[in-house]
Design an enzyme around this catalytic site. Structure first.
Site, PDB file in Angstrom:
ATOM      1  N   GLU A   1       3.840  -6.511   4.010  1.00  0.00           N
ATOM      2  CA  GLU A   1       3.756  -5.786   5.277  1.00  0.00           C
ATOM      3  C   GLU A   1       4.927  -6.187   6.182  1.00  0.00           C
ATOM      4  O   GLU A   1       5.485  -7.283   6.042  1.00  0.00           O
ATOM      5  CB  GLU A   1       2.435  -6.091   5.988  1.00  0.00           C
ATOM      6  CG  GLU A   1       1.210  -5.505   5.324  1.00  0.00           C
ATOM      7  CD  GLU A   1       0.949  -4.058   5.732  1.00  0.00           C
ATOM      8  OE1 GLU A   1       1.803  -3.450   6.412  1.00  0.00           O
ATOM      9  OE2 GLU A   1      -0.129  -3.540   5.359  1.00  0.00           O
TER      10      GLU A   1
ATOM     11  N   HIS B   1       3.650   3.684  12.549  1.00  0.00           N
ATOM     12  CA  HIS B   1       2.697   4.666  13.080  1.00  0.00           C
ATOM     13  C   HIS B   1       3.282   5.513  14.205  1.00  0.00           C
ATOM     14  O   HIS B   1       2.562   6.321  14.798  1.00  0.00           O
ATOM     15  CB  HIS B   1       1.404   3.989  13.570  1.00  0.00           C
ATOM     16  CG  HIS B   1       0.670   3.240  12.501  1.00  0.00           C
ATOM     17  ND1 HIS B   1      -0.640   2.829  12.646  1.00  0.00           N
ATOM     18  CD2 HIS B   1       1.037   2.821  11.263  1.00  0.00           C
ATOM     19  CE1 HIS B   1      -1.034   2.186  11.563  1.00  0.00           C
ATOM     20  NE2 HIS B   1      -0.025   2.173  10.695  1.00  0.00           N
TER      21      HIS B   1
ATOM     22  N   ASP C   1      -0.198   4.411   0.876  1.00  0.00           N
ATOM     23  CA  ASP C   1      -0.562   5.449   1.840  1.00  0.00           C
ATOM     24  C   ASP C   1       0.131   5.223   3.173  1.00  0.00           C
ATOM     25  O   ASP C   1       0.567   4.105   3.497  1.00  0.00           O
ATOM     26  CB  ASP C   1      -2.075   5.520   2.023  1.00  0.00           C
ATOM     27  CG  ASP C   1      -2.681   4.229   2.561  1.00  0.00           C
ATOM     28  OD1 ASP C   1      -2.279   3.144   2.100  1.00  0.00           O
ATOM     29  OD2 ASP C   1      -3.553   4.297   3.450  1.00  0.00           O
TER      30      ASP C   1
ATOM     31  N   HIS D   1       0.837  -1.198   0.000  1.00  0.00           N
ATOM     32  CA  HIS D   1       0.000   0.000   0.000  1.00  0.00           C
ATOM     33  C   HIS D   1       0.873   1.249   0.000  1.00  0.00           C
ATOM     34  O   HIS D   1       1.923   1.291   0.639  1.00  0.00           O
ATOM     35  CB  HIS D   1      -0.985   0.008   1.169  1.00  0.00           C
ATOM     36  CG  HIS D   1      -0.377   0.046   2.535  1.00  0.00           C
ATOM     37  ND1 HIS D   1       0.065   1.208   3.129  1.00  0.00           N
ATOM     38  CD2 HIS D   1      -0.153  -0.939   3.438  1.00  0.00           C
ATOM     39  CE1 HIS D   1       0.516   0.939   4.335  1.00  0.00           C
ATOM     40  NE2 HIS D   1       0.419  -0.348   4.556  1.00  0.00           N
TER      41      HIS D   1
ATOM     42  N   ASP E   1       6.350   0.764   7.300  1.00  0.00           N
ATOM     43  CA  ASP E   1       4.976   0.446   6.906  1.00  0.00           C
ATOM     44  C   ASP E   1       4.522   1.341   5.757  1.00  0.00           C
ATOM     45  O   ASP E   1       3.909   2.370   5.974  1.00  0.00           O
ATOM     46  CB  ASP E   1       4.074   0.644   8.131  1.00  0.00           C
ATOM     47  CG  ASP E   1       2.635   0.240   7.914  1.00  0.00           C
ATOM     48  OD1 ASP E   1       2.364  -0.497   6.954  1.00  0.00           O
ATOM     49  OD2 ASP E   1       1.776   0.674   8.704  1.00  0.00           O
TER      50      ASP E   1
ATOM     51  N   GLU F   1      -5.081   1.814   2.322  1.00  0.00           N
ATOM     52  CA  GLU F   1      -5.041   0.629   3.178  1.00  0.00           C
ATOM     53  C   GLU F   1      -5.204   1.018   4.639  1.00  0.00           C
ATOM     54  O   GLU F   1      -5.866   0.328   5.422  1.00  0.00           O
ATOM     55  CB  GLU F   1      -3.712  -0.110   2.967  1.00  0.00           C
ATOM     56  CG  GLU F   1      -3.626  -1.476   3.664  1.00  0.00           C
ATOM     57  CD  GLU F   1      -3.101  -1.413   5.087  1.00  0.00           C
ATOM     58  OE1 GLU F   1      -3.163  -2.440   5.788  1.00  0.00           O
ATOM     59  OE2 GLU F   1      -2.632  -0.331   5.520  1.00  0.00           O
ATOM     60  N   GLU F   2      -4.598   2.149   5.014  1.00  0.00           N
ATOM     61  CA  GLU F   2      -4.567   2.540   6.413  1.00  0.00           C
ATOM     62  C   GLU F   2      -5.929   2.948   6.967  1.00  0.00           C
ATOM     63  O   GLU F   2      -6.100   3.051   8.178  1.00  0.00           O
ATOM     64  CB  GLU F   2      -3.567   3.689   6.622  1.00  0.00           C
ATOM     65  CG  GLU F   2      -2.107   3.327   6.344  1.00  0.00           C
ATOM     66  CD  GLU F   2      -1.515   2.414   7.401  1.00  0.00           C
ATOM     67  OE1 GLU F   2      -2.251   1.978   8.304  1.00  0.00           O
ATOM     68  OE2 GLU F   2      -0.310   2.129   7.324  1.00  0.00           O
TER      69      GLU F   2
END
Length: 408
Positions: A176, A370, A86, A84, A116, A148-149
């Protein structure tokens, strides 16, 4: 130690091409609330320079897109490399460097998305020349998604594209961050929004109004009680860490002033379930508590007061199956004999539901995702690159076709 593991242990430094691509991708601010088109266009242009066509699959607004590209024969089911594009916001986080500029310190690369999961995408792109150097017997498909997030929204367009005639893969590897461990199970993600509609009044006259924030607080307290219930052993699965279903309130929005009873309060929350039936059971329990325990008193003061809860996104659980060719291939390439389970959600469950066997395996550690000063170890980048080199060699081998034909 196997030959593959020995080779991996000796591989400490990623290629300059990989480092360059990580830096290039991190420089795009693709926070989910923003467009990712600049990044997608950059990747598409790079592929075109190497003679590789790509398809863009846009969201309804036209401001975001997935990218799908095939390297190798288009008439043979191949292997998806899924990532992903984003990233999560950096707002309010105490970063010690620019989150959208890669900084190397102490064997680590710092930047939003390094772990990530832009490093995996970067490795795929860095190895494109290697993929094209000699013909592949089995194609590799790049599947790079948006959003995705915020609930794995974009990948559904990729699945639809394949079903409507796009080059169809036989299996998918979702890159991932797993520290290159092979993962064959993860929790589901049930994303929900709850809006409490109150009734404004002066804070000195609480009996004349409905304070939406305080009602929301009671609802959160009930969520906490439900959470404790699901921590009982009979609801747990020891493969996961934590081994129980979780309920998390991530955002609270409401109120206008200290001396006004809040007219509205919105909760943004999710359930991450170890068993598929937990999602709906918890959602219904929260709705029922609101309707039976909170709303009657609210409506006695104002008829229009109430509580609305809805599921806004769902990521299905990724469940182990008896014969998963993606899992078998990843174990072979990684030189491992066992699989792992993770608590976070990925696009693997969606590929699997879409009829494409999947596995999760990629560089980096989810513990760094994150957070401020997100990073990936250089050794992880190198290990991910070595894994993809072995995948490319597999796709050149004439026997790879028979392996995938057996997986059909």
């Amino acid at each position: 130690m196997t030959d593959i593991q020995t080779k991996t242990a000796q591989t400490k430094n990623p290629s300059q091409a990989a480092l360059d691509w990580i830096e290039r991708l991190i420089a795009f601010d693709t926070t989910s609330r923003l467009s990712n088109l600049a990044l997608i266009d950059d990747i598409a242009a790079y592929l075109a320079q190497h003679g590789v066509a790509s398809d863009k699959i846009y969201d309804p607004t036209g401001k975001k897109a997935n990218l799908y590209a095939t390297i190798g024969p288009r008439d043979v089911g191949g292997i998806v490399l899924s990532g992903h594009t984003d990233v999560v916001p950096v707002d309010g986080q105490p970063w010690t460097s620019d989150p959208f500029k890669v900084v190397q310190r102490g064997g680590r690369l710092y930047g939003r998305g390094t772990s990530d999961m832009k490093s995996f995408i970067a490795l795929c792109l860095a190895l494109l020349p290697e993929m094209l150097k000699q013909p592949l017997s089995v194609p590799l498909h790049f599947a790079f998604s948006y959003d995705e997030e915020v609930g794995c929204l974009g990948v559904h367009g990729i699945i639809d594209f394949v079903k409507q005639g796009g080059p169809a893969p036989r299996l998918a590897i979702i890159g991932e961050p797993t520290e290159m461990q092979v993962v064959n199970a993860h929790k589901s993600v049930c994303a929900c929004n709850t809006t409490v509609h109150g009734f404004e009044a002066h804070s000195s006259a609480t009996h004349q109004g409905v304070n939406a924030i305080q009602v929301a607080g009671e609802l959160i307290a009930e969520m906490n009680r439900i959470q404790r219930e699901y921590q009982k052993p009979e609801y747990c699965d020891p493969r996961f860490e934590p081994p129980y279903t979780t309920i998390t309130v991530g955002e609270i929005h409401g109120g206008t002033a200290r001396n006004i009873l809040a007219r509205e309060c919105r909760l943004v929350w999710d359930v991450r379930a170890v068993k598929p039936e937990h999602d709906q059971a918890i959602l219904e329990a929260v709705k029922r508590y609101g309707a039976e325990q909170l709303e009657p008193a609210m409506k006695r003061i104002h008829a229009q007061a109430g509580i609305e809860t809805q599921m806004v996104a769902y990521v299905p659980p990724f469940l182990p199956v008896g014969d998963n060719p993606a899992e078998s291939l990843a174990l072979k390439l990684a030189g491992q004999n066992s699989t792992q389970a993770v608590a976070y959600g990925t696009e693997a469950g969606i590929f699997h539901v879409g009829g494409i066997p999947a596995v999760v395996c990629g560089p980096g550690n989810i513990r760094e995702a994150h957070k401020p000063d997100e990073y990936i170890e250089l050794s992880q980048v190198a290990e991910g690159e070595a894994f993809l080199h072995r995948l490319i060699a597999f796709c050149r081998d004439g026997g790879s076709r028979s392996f995938l034909e057996q997986a059909a």
